[in-house]
Design a protein around this motif. Structure first.
Motif, short mmCIF file in Angstrom:
data_model
loop_
_atom_site.label_atom_id
_atom_site.label_comp_id
_atom_site.label_asym_id
_atom_site.label_seq_id
_atom_site.Cartn_x
_atom_site.Cartn_y
_atom_site.Cartn_z
N GLU A 205 2.09 -0.58 -6.86
CA GLU A 205 1.27 -1.35 -8.01
C GLU A 205 0.39 -2.39 -7.42
OE1 GLU A 205 4.78 -2.83 -10.01
OE2 GLU A 205 5.10 -0.94 -11.15
N ALA A 206 0.84 -2.95 -6.41
CA ALA A 206 -0.33 -3.96 -5.96
C ALA A 206 -1.64 -3.22 -5.42
CB ALA A 206 0.30 -4.91 -4.83
N ILE A 207 -1.41 -2.08 -4.92
CA ILE A 207 -2.53 -1.32 -4.37
C ILE A 207 -3.38 -0.65 -5.55
CG2 ILE A 207 -3.04 0.89 -3.47
CD1 ILE A 207 -0.78 0.54 -1.54
N ALA A 208 -2.84 -0.18 -6.59
CA ALA A 208 -3.27 0.10 -7.92
C ALA A 208 -4.14 -0.84 -8.62
CB ALA A 208 -2.29 0.89 -8.80
N ALA A 209 -3.65 -2.33 -8.51
CA ALA A 209 -4.28 -3.27 -9.27
C ALA A 209 -5.54 -3.87 -8.24
CB ALA A 209 -3.38 -4.30 -9.42
N GLY A 210 -5.60 -3.26 -7.07
CA GLY A 210 -6.77 -3.64 -6.22
C GLY A 210 -6.19 -5.00 -5.44
N GLU A 211 -5.12 -5.39 -5.42
CA GLU A 211 -4.68 -6.85 -4.78
C GLU A 211 -4.34 -6.61 -3.27
OE1 GLU A 211 -1.00 -7.78 -7.08
OE2 GLU A 211 -2.56 -8.08 -9.14
N GLU A 212 -5.60 -6.78 -2.49
CA GLU A 212 -5.68 -6.40 -1.27
C GLU A 212 -4.52 -7.25 -0.51
OE1 GLU A 212 -8.61 -6.04 2.64
OE2 GLU A 212 -9.44 -6.13 0.71
N ASP A 213 -4.65 -8.55 -0.56
CA ASP A 213 -3.90 -9.48 0.37
C ASP A 213 -2.29 -9.09 -0.17
OD1 ASP A 213 -6.01 -10.57 1.29
OD2 ASP A 213 -6.15 -12.46 0.16
N THR A 214 -2.01 -9.02 -1.44
CA THR A 214 -0.69 -8.61 -1.99
C THR A 214 -0.11 -7.49 -1.34
OG1 THR A 214 -0.80 -9.85 -3.79
CG2 THR A 214 0.91 -8.59 -3.73
N ALA A 215 -0.87 -6.46 -1.31
CA ALA A 215 -0.59 -5.03 -0.54
C ALA A 215 -0.31 -5.16 0.62
CB ALA A 215 -1.67 -3.92 -0.83
N ARG A 216 -1.13 -6.05 1.44
CA ARG A 216 -0.69 -6.13 3.03
C ARG A 216 0.54 -6.88 3.08
NH1 ARG A 216 -5.30 -5.10 6.16
NH2 ARG A 216 -7.44 -4.92 5.08
N ARG A 217 0.65 -7.94 2.27
CA ARG A 217 2.02 -8.73 2.60
C ARG A 217 3.23 -7.55 2.24
NH1 ARG A 217 4.99 -11.19 -1.28
NH2 ARG A 217 3.36 -10.90 -2.87
N LEU A 218 3.21 -7.09 1.11
CA LEU A 218 4.16 -6.32 0.91
C LEU A 218 4.54 -5.21 1.65
CD1 LEU A 218 3.83 -5.97 -2.95
CD2 LEU A 218 5.51 -7.32 -1.71
N ALA A 219 3.40 -4.40 2.28
CA ALA A 219 3.55 -3.36 3.12
C ALA A 219 4.15 -3.88 4.47
CB ALA A 219 2.24 -2.74 3.43
N GLY A 220 3.54 -5.10 4.91
CA GLY A 220 4.16 -5.48 6.16
C GLY A 220 5.63 -6.02 6.29
N ALA A 221 6.14 -6.51 5.01
CA ALA A 221 7.55 -6.78 4.70
C ALA A 221 8.26 -5.78 4.89
CB ALA A 221 7.66 -7.60 3.49
N LEU A 222 7.68 -4.56 4.26
CA LEU A 222 8.53 -3.10 4.12
C LEU A 222 8.63 -2.61 5.61
CD1 LEU A 222 9.72 -1.05 2.38
CD2 LEU A 222 7.46 -0.12 2.06
N LEU A 223 7.47 -2.64 6.13
CA LEU A 223 7.63 -1.70 7.48
C LEU A 223 8.05 -2.54 8.79
CD1 LEU A 223 3.88 -0.46 6.92
CD2 LEU A 223 6.14 0.96 6.81
N VAL A 224 8.02 -3.71 8.80
CA VAL A 224 8.68 -4.52 9.92
C VAL A 224 9.85 -5.21 9.88
CG1 VAL A 224 6.05 -5.32 10.35
CG2 VAL A 224 7.51 -7.16 9.35
N ARG A 225 10.64 -5.25 8.82
CA ARG A 225 11.67 -5.75 8.67
C ARG A 225 12.95 -5.18 9.70
NH1 ARG A 225 14.64 -3.82 3.40
NH2 ARG A 225 13.28 -1.69 2.95
N HIS A 226 12.80 -3.80 9.88
CA HIS A 226 13.71 -3.45 10.85
C HIS A 226 13.12 -3.14 12.25
CE1 HIS A 226 11.12 -0.09 9.33
NE2 HIS A 226 11.17 0.44 10.37
N GLY A 227 11.89 -3.41 12.53
CA GLY A 227 11.31 -3.16 13.69
C GLY A 227 11.50 -4.25 14.92
N ALA A 228 11.97 -5.44 14.44
CA ALA A 228 12.02 -6.60 15.45
C ALA A 228 12.78 -6.25 16.48
CB ALA A 228 12.38 -7.66 14.56
#
Length: 228
Positions: A205-228
């Protein structure tokens, strides 16, 4: 260098795989000369055409240098090889498997986070619609692991396609191949990530709304939370 006969099916692939393992394992070191084509053909018990094709693939992978009329010499894969060598590294023992896994997870997080932002900025309307549709395909009640992995691949393919970055698209292919080779179950938290429908929908939804900064933040939270 211990070389033995190889199966007749896809013999050039077998030659390529065997020599790749010799190079990545360090049994063939940088600047070592490979045996001549005739010697390799005799050792592998294949024809010279199969050896030639295998050597050509090694050169394309940045593992050897073939000189006209000279010997084929091993290159330092850390300086010359590309991403396509990553999967071979995961199984060759040249680099500890834990290191390969950690690096895959880190690269996946970096690529996915940036791709999500670029997708929000660049994607065409039909690409945005594909991202949203893919996010809503995640089941509310997760089923079989195979279903989740397939759904996740569709989602991130849509995101990376929307980012309009060819290098990221090819990088995604390498990441997928590497994760499949290692096994999804060996990447801590990955299956739980696949099952998190709400986070994927919010990201879409953030991507579809063109919210670039929010999309990066949400993607980062989704992808790195298990990779530490």
């Amino acid at each position: 260098m211990p070389i033995g006969p190889v199966a007749r099916a896809a013999v050039s692939d077998a030659v390529f795989a065997a020599l790749t393992d010799e190079i990545l394992s360090g049994r063939l070191a940088p600047d070592d000369a490979l045996p001549a084509e005739r010697e390799l053909a005799e050792a592998f018990e294949v024809n010279r055409h199969a050896v030639r094709e295998g050597l050509k693939r090694l050169q394309q992978s940045g593992l050897v240098a073939i000189t006209q009329g000279g010997r084929t010499r091993v290159l330092d894969w850390r300086r010359h090889a590309g991403l396509d060598t990553l999967v071979a590294l995961a199984t060759s023992g040249a680099v500890p498997s834990a290191k390969v896994v950690a690096d895959l997870v880190e690269m996946r997080a970096a690529l996915g986070t940036d791709a999500a932002g670029l997708c929000a900025r660049r994607a065409k309307p039909e690409q945005l619609a594909a991202v949203v549709e893919a996010a809503h395909a995640y089941p509310e009640t997760p089923g079989a692991t195979d279903d989740l992995t397939a759904i996740d691949l569709v989602f991130w393919t849509a995101v990376v396609d929307g980012a309009d970055n060819l290098a990221y698209r090819l990088g995604l292919n390498t990441l997928v191949e590497g994760i499949v080779a290692i096994g999804h179950e060996h990447l801590a938290g990955l299956l739980e990530e696949y099952a998190d429908r709400a986070r994927h929908v919010a990201l879409a939804e953030a991507i579809a709304a063109g919210e670039e900064d929010t999309a990066r933040r949400l993607a980062g939270a989704l992808l790195v939370r298990h990779g530490a």
